[in-house]
Motif scaffolding. Structure first.
Motif, PDB file in Angstrom:
ATOM      1  N   GLN A   1      11.699  13.578  53.398  1.00 55.43           N
ATOM      2  CA  GLN A   1      10.744  14.587  53.618  1.00 55.43           C
ATOM      3  C   GLN A   1      10.466  15.264  52.696  1.00 55.43           C
ATOM      4  O   GLN A   1       9.211  15.619  52.158  1.00 55.43           O
ATOM      5  N   PHE A   2      11.428  15.823  52.144  1.00 55.86           N
ATOM      6  CA  PHE A   2      11.206  16.887  50.875  1.00 55.86           C
ATOM      7  C   PHE A   2      10.714  16.305  49.445  1.00 55.86           C
ATOM      8  O   PHE A   2       9.701  16.819  48.885  1.00 55.86           O
ATOM      9  N   LEU A   3      11.022  14.917  49.315  1.00 53.49           N
ATOM     10  CA  LEU A   3      10.474  14.141  48.189  1.00 53.49           C
ATOM     11  C   LEU A   3       8.922  13.901  48.386  1.00 53.49           C
ATOM     12  O   LEU A   3       8.232  14.192  47.502  1.00 53.49           O
ATOM     13  N   ASN A   4       8.757  13.196  49.364  1.00 56.25           N
ATOM     14  CA  ASN A   4       7.297  12.839  49.728  1.00 56.25           C
ATOM     15  C   ASN A   4       6.348  13.551  49.868  1.00 56.25           C
ATOM     16  O   ASN A   4       5.281  13.693  49.608  1.00 56.25           O
ATOM     17  N   ARG A   5       6.790  14.790  50.847  1.00 55.06           N
ATOM     18  CA  ARG A   5       5.898  15.771  51.265  1.00 55.06           C
ATOM     19  C   ARG A   5       5.450  16.569  49.817  1.00 55.06           C
ATOM     20  O   ARG A   5       4.117  16.870  49.740  1.00 55.06           O
ATOM     21  N   GLY A   6       6.590  16.810  48.947  1.00 60.86           N
ATOM     22  CA  GLY A   6       6.350  17.501  47.759  1.00 60.86           C
ATOM     23  C   GLY A   6       5.244  16.578  46.857  1.00 60.86           C
ATOM     24  O   GLY A   6       4.542  17.042  46.094  1.00 60.86           O
ATOM     25  N   ALA A   7       5.734  15.162  46.731  1.00 59.89           N
ATOM     26  CA  ALA A   7       4.669  14.323  45.820  1.00 59.89           C
ATOM     27  C   ALA A   7       3.417  14.140  46.720  1.00 59.89           C
ATOM     28  O   ALA A   7       2.348  14.398  45.806  1.00 59.89           O
TER      29      ALA A   7
ATOM     30  N   GLU B   1      24.717  28.842  54.989  1.00 60.97           N
ATOM     31  CA  GLU B   1      24.927  29.945  54.013  1.00 60.97           C
ATOM     32  C   GLU B   1      24.171  29.781  53.061  1.00 60.97           C
ATOM     33  O   GLU B   1      23.785  28.849  52.484  1.00 60.97           O
ATOM     34  N   LEU B   2      23.511  30.967  52.540  1.00 61.46           N
ATOM     35  CA  LEU B   2      22.350  31.158  51.468  1.00 61.46           C
ATOM     36  C   LEU B   2      23.245  30.801  49.983  1.00 61.46           C
ATOM     37  O   LEU B   2      23.389  31.701  49.126  1.00 61.46           O
ATOM     38  N   THR B   3      23.814  29.539  49.760  1.00 66.70           N
ATOM     39  CA  THR B   3      24.509  29.406  48.614  1.00 66.70           C
ATOM     40  C   THR B   3      23.341  28.937  47.564  1.00 66.70           C
ATOM     41  O   THR B   3      22.232  28.807  47.832  1.00 66.70           O
ATOM     42  N   PRO B   4      23.843  28.844  46.279  1.00 71.97           N
ATOM     43  CA  PRO B   4      22.756  28.507  45.337  1.00 71.97           C
ATOM     44  C   PRO B   4      21.993  27.247  45.319  1.00 71.97           C
ATOM     45  O   PRO B   4      20.886  27.208  45.190  1.00 71.97           O
ATOM     46  N   ILE B   5      22.573  26.224  46.073  1.00 73.83           N
ATOM     47  CA  ILE B   5      21.790  24.941  46.250  1.00 73.83           C
ATOM     48  C   ILE B   5      21.060  25.310  47.397  1.00 73.83           C
ATOM     49  O   ILE B   5      19.861  24.456  47.287  1.00 73.83           O
ATOM     50  N   VAL B   6      21.236  26.203  48.432  1.00 76.15           N
ATOM     51  CA  VAL B   6      20.214  26.145  49.612  1.00 76.15           C
ATOM     52  C   VAL B   6      19.083  26.861  49.051  1.00 76.15           C
ATOM     53  O   VAL B   6      17.916  26.910  49.197  1.00 76.15           O
ATOM     54  N   LEU B   7      19.352  27.999  48.014  1.00 74.74           N
ATOM     55  CA  LEU B   7      18.250  28.773  47.661  1.00 74.74           C
ATOM     56  C   LEU B   7      17.269  27.951  46.614  1.00 74.74           C
ATOM     57  O   LEU B   7      16.075  28.191  46.504  1.00 74.74           O
ATOM     58  N   LEU B   8      18.011  27.103  45.861  1.00 76.99           N
ATOM     59  CA  LEU B   8      17.052  26.104  45.054  1.00 76.99           C
ATOM     60  C   LEU B   8      16.236  25.502  46.005  1.00 76.99           C
ATOM     61  O   LEU B   8      15.047  25.048  45.520  1.00 76.99           O
ATOM     62  N   ARG B   9      16.997  25.003  46.987  1.00 86.99           N
ATOM     63  CA  ARG B   9      15.902  24.101  47.952  1.00 86.99           C
ATOM     64  C   ARG B   9      14.745  24.987  48.355  1.00 86.99           C
ATOM     65  O   ARG B   9      13.570  24.103  48.447  1.00 86.99           O
ATOM     66  N   GLU B  10      15.012  26.226  48.653  1.00 86.78           N
ATOM     67  CA  GLU B  10      13.877  27.032  49.640  1.00 86.78           C
ATOM     68  C   GLU B  10      13.015  27.226  48.495  1.00 86.78           C
ATOM     69  O   GLU B  10      11.928  27.117  48.834  1.00 86.78           O
ATOM     70  N   THR B  11      13.324  27.580  47.293  1.00 89.13           N
ATOM     71  CA  THR B  11      12.504  27.926  46.227  1.00 89.13           C
ATOM     72  C   THR B  11      11.731  26.714  45.803  1.00 89.13           C
ATOM     73  O   THR B  11      10.394  27.204  45.905  1.00 89.13           O
ATOM     74  N   VAL B  12      12.054  25.561  45.913  1.00 88.41           N
ATOM     75  CA  VAL B  12      11.097  24.521  45.576  1.00 88.41           C
ATOM     76  C   VAL B  12      10.484  24.292  46.639  1.00 88.41           C
ATOM     77  O   VAL B  12       9.001  24.129  46.526  1.00 88.41           O
ATOM     78  N   PHE B  13      10.731  24.512  48.144  1.00 86.04           N
ATOM     79  CA  PHE B  13      10.047  24.214  49.252  1.00 86.04           C
ATOM     80  C   PHE B  13       8.693  25.234  49.130  1.00 86.04           C
ATOM     81  O   PHE B  13       7.404  24.695  49.319  1.00 86.04           O
ATOM     82  N   PHE B  14       9.130  26.648  48.899  1.00 83.40           N
ATOM     83  CA  PHE B  14       7.950  27.312  48.911  1.00 83.40           C
ATOM     84  C   PHE B  14       7.042  27.362  47.541  1.00 83.40           C
ATOM     85  O   PHE B  14       5.677  27.645  47.895  1.00 83.40           O
ATOM     86  N   THR B  15       7.774  26.858  46.531  1.00 79.11           N
ATOM     87  CA  THR B  15       6.863  26.835  45.403  1.00 79.11           C
ATOM     88  C   THR B  15       5.878  25.894  45.415  1.00 79.11           C
ATOM     89  O   THR B  15       4.500  25.954  44.913  1.00 79.11           O
ATOM     90  N   GLN B  16       6.159  24.620  46.004  1.00 79.86           N
ATOM     91  CA  GLN B  16       5.514  23.253  45.960  1.00 79.86           C
ATOM     92  C   GLN B  16       4.454  23.387  47.155  1.00 79.86           C
ATOM     93  O   GLN B  16       3.637  22.545  47.280  1.00 79.86           O
ATOM     94  N   ILE B  17       4.387  24.604  48.080  1.00 81.99           N
ATOM     95  CA  ILE B  17       3.155  24.791  48.766  1.00 81.99           C
ATOM     96  C   ILE B  17       2.346  25.941  48.584  1.00 81.99           C
ATOM     97  O   ILE B  17       1.004  25.690  48.371  1.00 81.99           O
ATOM     98  N   PHE B  18       2.856  27.085  48.051  1.00 79.95           N
ATOM     99  CA  PHE B  18       2.130  28.146  47.775  1.00 79.95           C
ATOM    100  C   PHE B  18       1.383  28.000  46.671  1.00 79.95           C
ATOM    101  O   PHE B  18       0.006  28.275  46.466  1.00 79.95           O
ATOM    102  N   ILE B  19       1.954  27.739  45.643  1.00 83.69           N
ATOM    103  CA  ILE B  19       1.245  27.406  44.135  1.00 83.69           C
ATOM    104  C   ILE B  19       0.157  26.530  44.093  1.00 83.69           C
ATOM    105  O   ILE B  19      -1.005  26.834  43.784  1.00 83.69           O
TER     106      ILE B  19
END
Length: 317
Positions: free
Chosen positions: A102-108, A173-191
Protein backbone atom coordinates in the motif's frame (compact mmCIF):
# COMPACT_ATOMS: atom_id res chain seq x y z
CA UNK A 1 3.80 -8.47 23.07
CA UNK A 2 1.45 -11.36 22.29
CA UNK A 3 -1.02 -10.16 24.93
CA UNK A 4 -0.88 -6.67 23.50
CA UNK A 5 -1.52 -7.96 20.00
CA UNK A 6 -4.38 -10.22 21.15
CA UNK A 7 -5.97 -7.31 23.01
CA UNK A 8 -5.65 -5.08 19.98
CA UNK A 9 -7.27 -7.68 17.72
CA UNK A 10 -10.11 -8.11 20.22
CA UNK A 11 -10.69 -4.34 20.35
CA UNK A 12 -10.62 -4.20 16.57
CA UNK A 13 -13.13 -7.07 16.28
CA UNK A 14 -15.47 -5.41 18.79
CA UNK A 15 -15.33 -2.19 16.77
CA UNK A 16 -16.13 -4.03 13.53
CA UNK A 17 -18.92 -6.09 15.14
CA UNK A 18 -20.57 -2.91 16.43
CA UNK A 19 -20.54 -1.47 12.90
CA UNK A 20 -21.00 -4.72 10.95
CA UNK A 21 -23.25 -3.34 8.18
CA UNK A 22 -20.92 -0.38 7.52
CA UNK A 23 -17.80 -2.55 7.31
CA UNK A 24 -19.49 -5.11 5.07
CA UNK A 25 -20.28 -2.18 2.76
CA UNK A 26 -16.64 -1.02 2.92
CA UNK A 27 -15.47 -4.55 2.17
CA UNK A 28 -17.85 -4.83 -0.80
CA UNK A 29 -16.62 -1.52 -2.23
CA UNK A 30 -13.00 -2.70 -1.98
CA UNK A 31 -13.83 -6.01 -3.70
CA UNK A 32 -15.59 -4.20 -6.58
CA UNK A 33 -12.63 -1.80 -6.94
CA UNK A 34 -10.26 -4.78 -6.94
CA UNK A 35 -12.13 -6.69 -9.67
CA UNK A 36 -12.77 -3.74 -11.98
CA UNK A 37 -9.39 -2.11 -11.36
CA UNK A 38 -7.42 -5.30 -11.91
CA UNK A 39 -9.24 -6.17 -15.13
CA UNK A 40 -8.80 -2.68 -16.55
CA UNK A 41 -5.16 -2.30 -15.54
CA UNK A 42 -4.15 -5.77 -16.75
CA UNK A 43 -5.70 -5.16 -20.17
CA UNK A 44 -3.91 -1.79 -20.37
CA UNK A 45 -0.59 -3.41 -19.39
CA UNK A 46 -1.16 -6.06 -22.06
CA UNK A 47 -1.47 -3.38 -24.73
CA UNK A 48 1.59 -1.53 -23.47
CA UNK A 49 3.76 -4.65 -23.58
CA UNK A 50 2.50 -6.63 -26.58
CA UNK A 51 1.03 -3.98 -28.87
CA UNK A 52 2.67 -0.65 -28.17
CA UNK A 53 6.02 -2.06 -26.99
CA UNK A 54 6.30 0.84 -24.55
CA UNK A 55 10.09 0.58 -24.20
CA UNK A 56 10.38 1.66 -27.85
CA UNK A 57 7.69 4.33 -27.59
CA UNK A 58 7.57 7.92 -26.40
CA UNK A 59 8.86 9.07 -23.03
CA UNK A 60 5.32 9.52 -21.73
CA UNK A 61 4.47 5.86 -22.46
CA UNK A 62 7.20 4.59 -20.11
CA UNK A 63 5.88 6.77 -17.29
CA UNK A 64 2.33 5.63 -18.04
CA UNK A 65 3.41 1.99 -17.95
CA UNK A 66 4.97 2.48 -14.52
CA UNK A 67 1.86 4.31 -13.31
CA UNK A 68 -0.37 1.39 -14.34
CA UNK A 69 2.13 -1.13 -12.89
CA UNK A 70 2.05 0.68 -9.53
CA UNK A 71 -1.75 0.63 -9.56
CA UNK A 72 -1.78 -3.13 -10.27
CA UNK A 73 0.63 -3.85 -7.41
CA UNK A 74 -1.52 -1.71 -5.10
CA UNK A 75 -4.66 -3.59 -6.17
CA UNK A 76 -3.04 -6.95 -5.33
CA UNK A 77 -3.24 -6.12 -1.61
CA UNK A 78 -6.94 -5.18 -1.67
CA UNK A 79 -8.34 -8.68 -0.90
CA UNK A 80 -6.43 -8.57 2.40
CA UNK A 81 -7.87 -5.12 3.09
CA UNK A 82 -11.39 -6.37 2.33
CA UNK A 83 -10.86 -9.29 4.71
CA UNK A 84 -9.61 -6.98 7.47
CA UNK A 85 -12.74 -4.86 7.11
CA UNK A 86 -14.80 -7.92 8.13
CA UNK A 87 -12.41 -9.91 10.29
CA UNK A 88 -9.37 -8.56 12.13
CA UNK A 89 -6.23 -10.49 11.28
CA UNK A 90 -3.62 -11.71 13.74
CA UNK A 91 -1.15 -12.52 10.95
CA UNK A 92 1.26 -9.62 11.29
CA UNK A 93 3.48 -10.82 8.43
CA UNK A 94 0.55 -10.69 5.99
CA UNK A 95 -0.42 -7.33 7.45
CA UNK A 96 3.06 -5.89 6.95
CA UNK A 97 3.24 -7.15 3.36
CA UNK A 98 -0.14 -5.57 2.59
CA UNK A 99 0.88 -2.29 4.19
CA UNK A 100 4.22 -2.34 2.37
CA UNK A 101 2.41 -2.77 -0.96
CA UNK A 102 0.00 0.00 0.00
CA UNK A 103 2.68 2.51 1.01
CA UNK A 104 5.09 1.70 -1.82
CA UNK A 105 2.67 1.47 -4.71
CA UNK A 106 0.38 4.31 -3.72
CA UNK A 107 3.52 6.45 -3.43
CA UNK A 108 4.73 5.22 -6.82
CA UNK A 109 1.33 5.90 -8.41
CA UNK A 110 1.35 9.47 -7.09
CA UNK A 111 5.01 9.97 -8.07
CA UNK A 112 4.49 8.89 -11.69
CA UNK A 113 1.28 10.92 -11.83
CA UNK A 114 3.34 13.96 -10.81
CA UNK A 115 6.19 13.26 -13.22
CA UNK A 116 3.72 12.92 -16.11
CA UNK A 117 2.21 16.30 -15.21
CA UNK A 118 5.66 17.92 -15.00
CA UNK A 119 6.62 16.45 -18.38
CA UNK A 120 3.42 17.77 -19.97
CA UNK A 121 3.95 21.14 -18.29
CA UNK A 122 7.39 21.61 -19.86
CA UNK A 123 6.24 20.19 -23.20
CA UNK A 124 3.34 22.65 -23.43
CA UNK A 125 4.41 25.72 -21.44
CA UNK A 126 8.21 25.66 -21.86
CA UNK A 127 8.98 23.64 -25.02
CA UNK A 128 12.17 25.66 -25.49
CA UNK A 129 13.78 24.36 -22.30
CA UNK A 130 15.51 21.49 -24.01
CA UNK A 131 17.84 20.65 -21.12
CA UNK A 132 14.92 19.95 -18.79
CA UNK A 133 13.05 18.00 -21.46
CA UNK A 134 16.21 16.04 -22.22
CA UNK A 135 16.44 15.05 -18.56
CA UNK A 136 12.74 14.11 -18.41
CA UNK A 137 13.16 12.00 -21.53
CA UNK A 138 15.47 9.72 -19.57
CA UNK A 139 12.29 7.98 -18.41
CA UNK A 140 13.81 4.51 -17.71
CA UNK A 141 16.42 5.97 -15.35
CA UNK A 142 13.88 8.27 -13.67
CA UNK A 143 11.48 5.34 -13.23
CA UNK A 144 14.13 3.15 -11.59
CA UNK A 145 15.15 6.05 -9.31
CA UNK A 146 11.53 6.57 -8.18
CA UNK A 147 11.04 2.89 -7.34
CA UNK A 148 14.34 2.67 -5.45
CA UNK A 149 13.74 5.89 -3.51
CA UNK A 150 10.23 4.88 -2.47
CA UNK A 151 11.46 1.41 -1.53
CA UNK A 152 14.11 2.92 0.74
CA UNK A 153 11.59 5.27 2.34
CA UNK A 154 9.00 2.52 2.81
CA UNK A 155 11.08 -0.34 4.24
CA UNK A 156 12.06 1.29 7.58
CA UNK A 157 8.41 2.04 8.36
CA UNK A 158 7.59 -1.66 7.99
CA UNK A 159 10.34 -2.86 10.36
CA UNK A 160 8.79 -1.78 13.67
CA UNK A 161 7.68 -4.59 15.95
CA UNK A 162 4.02 -3.54 16.02
CA UNK A 163 2.05 -1.97 13.21
CA UNK A 164 -1.68 -1.57 12.86
CA UNK A 165 -3.56 -3.66 10.31
CA UNK A 166 -6.72 -1.76 11.13
CA UNK A 167 -7.18 1.87 12.08
CA UNK A 168 -9.26 0.93 15.15
CA UNK A 169 -6.42 -0.94 16.84
CA UNK A 170 -4.43 0.44 19.74
CA UNK A 171 -2.61 3.70 18.97
CA UNK A 172 1.05 3.45 18.11
CA UNK A 173 3.66 5.31 20.07
CA UNK A 174 5.10 8.21 18.09
CA UNK A 175 8.53 6.66 17.66
CA UNK A 176 11.01 8.06 15.09
CA UNK A 177 10.03 5.26 12.67
CA UNK A 178 6.33 6.09 12.96
CA UNK A 179 7.08 9.80 12.49
CA UNK A 180 9.16 8.94 9.40
CA UNK A 181 6.30 6.92 7.97
CA UNK A 182 3.75 9.67 8.56
CA UNK A 183 6.10 12.35 7.17
CA UNK A 184 6.57 10.31 3.99
CA UNK A 185 2.81 9.73 3.81
CA UNK A 186 1.83 13.41 3.99
CA UNK A 187 4.77 14.60 1.86
CA UNK A 188 3.91 12.28 -1.02
CA UNK A 189 0.32 13.53 -1.09
CA UNK A 190 0.38 17.28 -0.39
CA UNK A 191 3.53 18.26 -2.34
CA UNK A 192 2.44 16.41 -5.52
CA UNK A 193 -1.02 17.97 -5.22
CA UNK A 194 0.40 21.50 -5.23
CA UNK A 195 2.69 20.56 -8.14
CA UNK A 196 -0.30 19.19 -10.07
CA UNK A 197 -2.36 22.32 -9.43
CA UNK A 198 0.51 24.63 -10.45
CA UNK A 199 1.29 22.69 -13.64
CA UNK A 200 -2.39 22.37 -14.54
CA UNK A 201 -3.14 26.09 -14.16
CA UNK A 202 -0.22 27.08 -16.39
CA UNK A 203 -1.00 24.39 -18.96
CA UNK A 204 -4.61 25.59 -19.18
CA UNK A 205 -3.46 29.21 -19.55
CA UNK A 206 -1.07 28.22 -22.31
CA UNK A 207 -3.73 26.22 -24.14
CA UNK A 208 -6.18 29.12 -23.90
CA UNK A 209 -3.59 31.43 -25.46
CA UNK A 210 -3.27 29.23 -28.53
CA UNK A 211 -5.08 30.89 -31.38
CA UNK A 212 -4.21 28.20 -33.94
CA UNK A 213 -5.41 24.63 -33.73
CA UNK A 214 -8.48 22.52 -33.23
CA UNK A 215 -10.64 24.08 -30.51
CA UNK A 216 -12.21 20.70 -29.77
CA UNK A 217 -8.81 19.15 -29.10
CA UNK A 218 -7.84 22.10 -26.91
CA UNK A 219 -11.02 21.72 -24.88
CA UNK A 220 -10.36 17.98 -24.47
CA UNK A 221 -6.81 18.68 -23.32
CA UNK A 222 -7.98 21.25 -20.78
CA UNK A 223 -10.70 18.89 -19.55
CA UNK A 224 -8.13 16.11 -19.05
CA UNK A 225 -5.77 18.38 -17.09
CA UNK A 226 -8.61 19.57 -14.86
CA UNK A 227 -9.97 16.05 -14.39
CA UNK A 228 -6.59 14.77 -13.17
CA UNK A 229 -6.46 17.42 -10.43
CA UNK A 230 -10.06 16.73 -9.41
CA UNK A 231 -9.51 12.97 -9.23
CA UNK A 232 -6.37 13.44 -7.15
CA UNK A 233 -8.17 15.87 -4.83
CA UNK A 234 -11.21 13.62 -4.38
CA UNK A 235 -9.25 10.39 -3.89
CA UNK A 236 -6.37 11.57 -1.69
CA UNK A 237 -6.99 14.91 0.03
CA UNK A 238 -9.96 13.85 2.24
CA UNK A 239 -8.09 10.65 3.08
CA UNK A 240 -4.94 12.58 4.09
CA UNK A 241 -6.83 15.24 6.06
CA UNK A 242 -8.75 12.59 8.00
CA UNK A 243 -5.46 10.81 8.69
CA UNK A 244 -4.13 14.05 10.20
CA UNK A 245 -7.24 14.33 12.38
CA UNK A 246 -6.80 10.72 13.46
CA UNK A 247 -3.22 11.41 14.53
CA UNK A 248 -4.38 14.47 16.45
CA UNK A 249 -6.87 12.33 18.42
CA UNK A 250 -4.11 9.84 19.22
CA UNK A 251 -4.46 8.57 22.79
CA UNK A 252 -5.08 5.53 25.01
CA UNK A 253 -8.85 6.15 25.36
CA UNK A 254 -11.18 5.23 22.48
CA UNK A 255 -13.71 8.10 22.68
CA UNK A 256 -16.89 8.43 20.62
CA UNK A 257 -15.25 11.21 18.59
CA UNK A 258 -12.27 8.98 17.88
CA UNK A 259 -14.51 6.09 16.75
CA UNK A 260 -16.29 8.43 14.35
CA UNK A 261 -12.96 9.53 12.87
CA UNK A 262 -11.90 5.87 12.53
CA UNK A 263 -15.06 4.99 10.58
CA UNK A 264 -14.69 8.04 8.36
CA UNK A 265 -11.01 7.30 7.75
CA UNK A 266 -11.73 3.68 6.77
CA UNK A 267 -14.39 4.88 4.32
CA UNK A 268 -12.01 7.39 2.73
CA UNK A 269 -9.36 4.67 2.42
CA UNK A 270 -11.87 2.84 0.20
CA UNK A 271 -12.36 6.03 -1.82
CA UNK A 272 -8.60 6.43 -2.29
CA UNK A 273 -8.40 3.06 -4.08
CA UNK A 274 -10.70 4.46 -6.76
CA UNK A 275 -7.62 6.18 -8.16
CA UNK A 276 -6.39 2.79 -9.45
CA UNK A 277 -9.53 2.51 -11.55
CA UNK A 278 -9.47 6.07 -12.88
CA UNK A 279 -5.77 6.37 -13.77
CA UNK A 280 -5.95 4.15 -16.88
CA UNK A 281 -9.10 5.95 -18.05
CA UNK A 282 -7.68 9.44 -17.61
CA UNK A 283 -4.19 8.81 -18.95
CA UNK A 284 -4.29 5.87 -21.30
CA UNK A 285 -7.79 5.91 -22.74
CA UNK A 286 -7.60 9.70 -23.20
CA UNK A 287 -5.26 9.04 -26.12
CA UNK A 288 -7.20 8.59 -29.36
CA UNK A 289 -4.73 6.01 -30.68
CA UNK A 290 -4.71 4.00 -27.47
CA UNK A 291 -8.50 4.20 -27.12
CA UNK A 292 -9.09 2.84 -30.64
CA UNK A 293 -6.60 0.04 -30.05
CA UNK A 294 -8.19 -0.83 -26.69
CA UNK A 295 -11.72 -0.91 -28.15
CA UNK A 296 -10.63 -3.01 -31.14
CA UNK A 297 -8.95 -5.52 -28.82
CA UNK A 298 -11.41 -5.81 -25.94
CA UNK A 299 -14.66 -4.08 -26.97
CA UNK A 300 -14.98 -4.75 -30.73
CA UNK A 301 -18.79 -4.62 -30.55
CA UNK A 302 -18.49 -0.85 -29.98
CA UNK A 303 -16.69 -0.26 -33.28
CA UNK A 304 -19.85 -0.44 -35.38
CA UNK A 305 -21.59 2.07 -33.14
CA UNK A 306 -18.63 4.45 -33.27
CA UNK A 307 -18.12 4.41 -37.04
CA UNK A 308 -20.79 7.00 -37.87
CA UNK A 309 -19.56 9.26 -35.03
CA UNK A 310 -15.93 8.87 -36.04
CA UNK A 311 -16.71 9.94 -39.61
CA UNK A 312 -18.41 13.05 -38.27
CA UNK A 313 -15.45 13.75 -36.01
CA UNK A 314 -13.11 13.42 -38.97
CA UNK A 315 -15.18 15.89 -40.92
CA UNK A 316 -15.11 18.30 -37.98
CA UNK A 317 -11.35 17.94 -37.69
Amino acid sequence: MDNTNNGSVENCQVHIDQNRALYIFYSSVVVVEFILGLLLNITVIHLFVFKLKFWKSKTIDIFLFNLVLADILLLIGLPVKAYNFQQCSEQKVVCKVQLFLQFLNRGASIAFLTVISIYRYFSVVHPGKRKVLRILKKSPQISVFIWLLLGILTIPAMLQSFIRCNSSEKDEELTPIVLLRETVFFTQIFIPFFVLVYCSILIIRRLEQKSVGDKTKLRKAMFLVTAVVLVFAICFLPYAITRAVQLKTNGPVMTEEKLTVVKLYDGLVCLSYLNCLLDPILYCLSSGKFKKLYISMYLPFLLEKQQPESSEDTADD
